[in-house]
Scaffold this motif. Structure first.
Motif, PDB file in Angstrom:
ATOM      1  N   ALA A 104       1.519  60.598 -30.841  1.00 55.57           N
ATOM      2  CA  ALA A 104       1.452  59.668 -29.706  1.00 55.57           C
ATOM      3  C   ALA A 104       1.922  60.350 -28.428  1.00 55.57           C
ATOM      4  N   LEU A 105       2.958  61.200 -28.562  1.00 56.56           N
ATOM      5  CA  LEU A 105       3.492  61.922 -27.406  1.00 56.56           C
ATOM      6  C   LEU A 105       2.470  62.915 -26.865  1.00 56.56           C
ATOM      7  N   VAL A 106       1.806  63.626 -27.777  1.00 54.94           N
ATOM      8  CA  VAL A 106       0.774  64.583 -27.368  1.00 54.94           C
ATOM      9  C   VAL A 106      -0.374  63.856 -26.662  1.00 54.94           C
ATOM     10  N   LYS A 107      -0.763  62.714 -27.241  1.00 52.94           N
ATOM     11  CA  LYS A 107      -1.845  61.923 -26.639  1.00 52.94           C
ATOM     12  C   LYS A 107      -1.444  61.432 -25.254  1.00 52.94           C
ATOM     13  N   HIS A 108      -0.180  60.962 -25.145  1.00 51.34           N
ATOM     14  CA  HIS A 108       0.322  60.478 -23.860  1.00 51.34           C
ATOM     15  C   HIS A 108       0.355  61.616 -22.838  1.00 51.34           C
ATOM     16  N   GLN A 109       0.744  62.807 -23.298  1.00 48.39           N
ATOM     17  CA  GLN A 109       0.799  63.967 -22.406  1.00 48.39           C
ATOM     18  C   GLN A 109      -0.605  64.337 -21.915  1.00 48.39           C
ATOM     19  N   GLU A 110      -1.569  64.277 -22.825  1.00 48.66           N
ATOM     20  CA  GLU A 110      -2.956  64.573 -22.443  1.00 48.66           C
ATOM     21  C   GLU A 110      -3.455  63.561 -21.411  1.00 48.66           C
ATOM     22  N   GLU A 111      -3.121  62.267 -21.648  1.00 53.42           N
ATOM     23  CA  GLU A 111      -3.521  61.223 -20.703  1.00 53.42           C
ATOM     24  C   GLU A 111      -2.858  61.440 -19.352  1.00 53.42           C
ATOM     25  N   LEU A 112      -1.575  61.861 -19.394  1.00 55.69           N
ATOM     26  CA  LEU A 112      -0.832  62.115 -18.158  1.00 55.69           C
ATOM     27  C   LEU A 112      -1.450  63.275 -17.383  1.00 55.69           C
ATOM     28  N   GLU A 113      -1.822  64.330 -18.106  1.00 54.83           N
ATOM     29  CA  GLU A 113      -2.466  65.476 -17.464  1.00 54.83           C
ATOM     30  C   GLU A 113      -3.803  65.072 -16.833  1.00 54.83           C
ATOM     31  N   GLU A 114      -4.512  64.171 -17.532  1.00 56.79           N
ATOM     32  CA  GLU A 114      -5.774  63.661 -16.989  1.00 56.79           C
ATOM     33  C   GLU A 114      -5.537  62.914 -15.693  1.00 56.79           C
TER      34      GLU A 114
END
Length: 419
Positions: free
Chosen positions: A173-183
């Motif tokens: 979930a953290l990795v996914k959130h980080q990817e969304e944040l980078e987006e």
């Protein structure tokens, strides 16, 4: 006679054998009493039969059973001598069916067991293993396996199994959130780039026709116009000048998003330059700008520092009392450290005036772009100056705070981090 001698010799040998067995039995009983034995494995016709024992150390056993982690004791070849209820729940298999089986049977990759035991020789006792399960909802789960060699106290190995399912889920979930944040950051960068392009259009394409309006308006001979027409021309000219000023302020505001090169800045020198730049305004208002004591060197952008102090000083002059000459005092406030060992984290600079001040409920609004507390016919400006000040302080990882009382003046406090 010879037969009797042989019988006696056989009896003596049998007695010695019985003594050895008795000694071994007594040793086992003593081990059981001391709690050193979890289970007995009896081999019958080559098949191991395991008998669990309830040791005298009941409190320890209860603690292991209450663990929120799987706990096992195994022989060196992986035979499970004991497992607690939690491991049983993790695998979805009753504990009585687990005891007597081999640990490798529960690994998704059975040959990992050999590597796990070999690693003990090198002091490596923590591993991540995928376990199989008979549960209906999941077929496997990741786990952290901690291995402890119990020898020489006990012939066996202790295993603690920690389910990593939740941890892995949180990590994913953290990795996914980080990817969304980078987006989102990439989107924001695109928006900022578009905004900068838009500001350039405003500063060049919009200012040119404004300049022409003001220039040609000034060429019109007002003596040939009626009073009403002359008044309209003046309104048009002042509106064009105000729009021109607004464009300048917007460009100024957007330009302070950039992180310019930081150098050692002498604030006294900056304030002197600001006073020179605004000499006409200061003289016209009979304002006094005093630097009290010494001001420190700070690591900052000189251009932005000039803009910061220019905005704060002209703001104080603009909102001065009609019957009292503006007095602006600038000083460094010593940080109130609780003890000598503490190192201050900020340099605090204070700009204090004797102007009209403002109500407390207005203090939170003044740093908002286009926010005005007075009508345009009372005080000039576009409500951007203090928003620029806030942005400049944010660019320098600093903070700007304000204190004010009606008719008693306003104090701005600038906090610059010590780098």
């Amino acid at each position: 006679m010879q037969d009797d001698s042989l019988n006696i010799k056989a009896l003596l040998q049998e007695i010695e054998s019985l003594k050895e067995q008795l000694l071994e039995s007594n040793s086992i009983v003593d081990a059981i009493k001391q709690g050193d034995v979890d289970a007995l494995v009896v081999h019958h016709e080559g098949v191991p039969q395991l008998y669990s024992l309830e040791t005298a150390d009941y409190t320890f056993r209860l603690l292991i059973e209450k663990f929120n982690q799987g706990a096992l004791s195994i022989s060196r070849n992986g035979l499970i001598l004991y497992c607690n209820d939690h491991f049983s729940k993790l695998t979805g298999i009753p504990s009585e069916k687990i005891i007597g089986t081999y640990l490798s049977e529960y690994f998704e990759t059975p040959n990992h067991f050999v590597a796990l035991i070999e690693a003990l020789k090198y002091g490596i006792n923590t591993h991540e293993i995928i376990f199989k399960t008979n549960a209906d909802t999941i077929t496997s789960f990741p786990a952290n396996v901690s291995v402890t060699d119990l020898e020489p106290s006990v012939q066996g190995i202790g295993i603690v199994v920690t389910d990593l399912t939740e941890k892995k889920r949180h990590e994913e979930a953290l990795v996914k959130h980080q990817e969304e944040l980078e987006e989102k950051i990439n989107e924001l960068n695109k928006i900022n780039a578009n905004l900068e392009e838009f500001i350039h259009v405003i500063s060049h394409d919009l200012k040119e026709p404004l300049r022409k309006i003001v220039m040609h308006n000034g060429k019109i001979d007002g003596s040939y116009l009626s009073e009403s027409d002359a008044k309209s021309m003046n309104v048009m000219k002042s509106s064009a000048l105000r729009l021109n000023s607004l464009v300048d302020d917007l460009v100024n505001y957007s330009s302070h998003t950039a992180q310019e090169e930081r150098t050692n800045i002498d604030l006294v020198e900056v304030i002197t330059e600001v006073k020179d730049d605004h000499e006409i305004l200061i003289t016209d208002k009979n304002a006094r700008i005093e630097v009290l004591g010494t001001l420190p060197l700070i690591k900052a952008s000189k251009v932005q520092m000039r803009q910061l102090f220019a905005n704060l000083i002209t703001n104080s002059i603009k909102y001065s009392k009609t019957d009292v000459a503006p007095l602006i005092q600038i000083s460094q406030v010593e940080t109130d450290a609780k003890n000598e060992k503490q190192t201050p984290k900020f340099i605090q600079i204070q700009i204090k005036d004797n102007g009209i001040g403002m109500e407390k409920n207005h203090l939170s609004k003044i740093f908002t772009i286009f926010q005005r507390l007075h009508a345009k016919n009372e005080y000039s400006g576009n409500g951007i100056g203090l928003a620029i000040c806030k942005k400049i302080m944010e660019n320098h990882s600093g903070i700007i705070k304000v204190e004010s009382e009606p008719n008693r003046g306003t104090t701005f406090n600038l906090f610059f981090p010590i780098l």
